[in-house]
Motif scaffolding. Structure first.
Motif, PDB file in Angstrom:
ATOM      1  N   ASP A   1      34.016  73.790  52.757  1.00 34.34           N
ATOM      2  CA  ASP A   1      33.723  74.817  51.990  1.00 34.34           C
ATOM      3  C   ASP A   1      32.012  74.842  51.066  1.00 34.34           C
ATOM      4  O   ASP A   1      31.962  76.088  50.676  1.00 34.34           O
TER       5      ASP A   1
ATOM      6  N   ARG B   1      43.415  75.371  35.268  1.00 33.73           N
ATOM      7  CA  ARG B   1      41.789  76.032  35.342  1.00 33.73           C
ATOM      8  C   ARG B   1      40.577  74.880  34.230  1.00 33.73           C
ATOM      9  O   ARG B   1      41.025  75.190  33.199  1.00 33.73           O
TER      10      ARG B   1
ATOM     11  N   GLU C   1      34.463  78.332  37.868  1.00 34.17           N
ATOM     12  CA  GLU C   1      35.400  77.273  39.241  1.00 34.17           C
ATOM     13  C   GLU C   1      37.050  78.010  39.297  1.00 34.17           C
ATOM     14  O   GLU C   1      37.868  77.832  38.500  1.00 34.17           O
ATOM     15  N   SER C   2      37.138  78.733  40.081  1.00 35.67           N
ATOM     16  CA  SER C   2      38.636  79.564  40.737  1.00 35.67           C
ATOM     17  C   SER C   2      39.931  78.368  41.206  1.00 35.67           C
ATOM     18  O   SER C   2      40.612  78.541  40.993  1.00 35.67           O
ATOM     19  N   ARG C   3      39.362  77.013  41.626  1.00 36.37           N
ATOM     20  CA  ARG C   3      40.318  75.994  42.215  1.00 36.37           C
ATOM     21  C   ARG C   3      40.808  75.362  40.735  1.00 36.37           C
ATOM     22  O   ARG C   3      40.202  75.339  39.785  1.00 36.37           O
ATOM     23  N   SER C   4      41.741  74.509  41.377  1.00 32.71           N
ATOM     24  CA  SER C   4      42.584  73.990  39.991  1.00 32.71           C
ATOM     25  C   SER C   4      42.042  72.111  40.528  1.00 32.71           C
ATOM     26  O   SER C   4      40.962  71.625  41.100  1.00 32.71           O
TER      27      SER C   4
ATOM     28  N   LEU D   1      36.236  67.039  42.980  1.00 30.77           N
ATOM     29  CA  LEU D   1      37.342  67.665  43.218  1.00 30.77           C
ATOM     30  C   LEU D   1      38.051  66.873  44.585  1.00 30.77           C
ATOM     31  O   LEU D   1      36.955  66.748  45.348  1.00 30.77           O
TER      32      LEU D   1
ATOM     33  N   ARG E   1      39.461  67.270  48.442  1.00 29.69           N
ATOM     34  CA  ARG E   1      39.221  68.563  49.636  1.00 29.69           C
ATOM     35  C   ARG E   1      40.974  68.354  49.948  1.00 29.69           C
ATOM     36  O   ARG E   1      41.460  66.772  50.218  1.00 29.69           O
TER      37      ARG E   1
END
Length: 348
Positions: free
Chosen positions: A51, A277, A293-296, A313, A315
């Motif tokens: 992404d 978060r 940043e909304s992903r874990s 992060l 993938r």
């Protein structure tokens, strides 16, 4: 249902084969020219996150040096190999070393590396100079998880999983310690420090400590402590050998360069199984600001300057990338270094 004739069935098979061949040809041609493969999947080896293309969220740094770059070098792990890249061009060519680490960090010329020795939980902390020559080695037991060097380059703190391998579930056990590179003194277990919880002296067999971050004086530090099913931010004093619980629900803290804020991860709705978060705590006011940043984010974020956080992060395919996001809740995440992890900015 009417059966197809042999001639018709042969024709169907031939058409299907031609369609598959055409699709494969398009895929290969687009991959060779750097385009997206069908379905938006990045071509193998391109280094582009799934992404991470285009404008907006996920857009890599381009068109000039980041504001925080200065003359420093950004250290990362590239597939477990210690590497550096100029901070002015984070996505540019990397200098790859021969050192393999599971976790690494660098500050003021001190490079720390956690290296598994074998599959039986034996690990070695290796401290290198900027010339990458080994200065000190400390044998440890457990699986590498967190590592940080104080801003002065003097203190090195590590966290290992002694039992378990994830903070998302109960039942794990950690081992956290600190090395003073100037004196050679080693604190083998922060869990043995005197603990104050709720204003009272506290002792329990289930205490775990992890994710250390240092203040400027190289004596004060912050970390996470778990006990009784709860997770606390603790303030530590290395000289007094004490830990004082400050606040609940804060994990893997990282102190800002000016010592006024802590970047941290917090479990979504208090449940680590739902992810974390990335947020920032103002130590003076107690105000918490969620990042964009909304992903874990299951990492101990790094401050690149007083405004920018960096973190790793993973993938879906298991490849890691280093990302950045503003610390004040504005903006959006950007890829900093593709196919990398364990970031640290080492300034001269």
């Amino acid at each position: 249902m009417e059966k197809l004739s042999v001639r018709t069935r042969v024709a169907v098979v031939v058409c299907a084969a031609l369609l598959l061949a055409a699709t494969a040809t398009v895929y290969v041609l687009r991959a060779r020219h750097g385009g997206s493969a069908p379905g938006g999947v990045a071509p193998s080896g391109s280094g582009a996150p799934r992404d991470g293309a285009g404008a907006g969220p996920g857009e890599p740094y381009a068109g000039g040096a980041p504001a925080w770059a200065g003359d420093g070098r950004l250290q990362v792990l590239s597939n477990g190999v210690l590497s550096t890249v100029t901070a002015r061009d984070p996505s540019g060519p990397r200098t790859v070393t021969t050192w393999r680490c599971d976790r690494a960090y660098a500050a003021r010329g001190t490079v720390a590396c956690l290296r598994p020795v074998d599959a039986l939980r034996r690990t070695r902390l290796v401290v290198l100079g900027r010339d990458l020559r080994e200065r000190r080695s400390v044998p440890l037991t457990g699986f590498p998880n967190r590592l940080q060097v104080s801003g002065s380059g003097r203190m090195v703190a590590w966290t290992l999983f002694v039992d378990g391998h994830s903070y998302a579930a109960d039942g794990f056990s950690t081992g956290a310690g600190i090395l003073d590179t100037r004196t050679g003194a080693v604190v083998t277990s922060l869990e043995r420090f005197a603990i104050t919880l709720g204003g009272r002296r506290y002792q329990a067999p289930d205490v775990n400590v992890w994710g250390v971050t240092f203040a400027r004086d190289d004596t004060t530090f912050y970390a996470t402590m778990s006990t009784g099913g709860r997770r606390h931010l603790v303030e530590g004093d290395l000289t007094a050998r004490t830990l004082r619980a400050v606040r609940e629900g804060i994990e893997c803290p990282s102190l800002s360069p000016d010592g006024t804020r802590l970047a941290f991860k917090s479990a979504v709705n208090g449940d680590p199984a739902r992810g974390w978060r990335l947020s920032v705590l103002d130590l003076a006011t107690g105000r918490v600001t969620a990042s964009a940043e909304s992903r874990s984010v299951d990492d101990q974020a790094v401050w690149l300057d007083g405004r920018t956080l960096a973190y790793g992060l993973q993938r879906p395919d298991g490849v890691n990338d280093v990302w950045t996001v503003p610390a004040d809740g504005t903006g959006h995440p950007r890829v900093l270094v593709p196919q990398a992890s364990s970031p640290a900015l080492d300034r001269p």
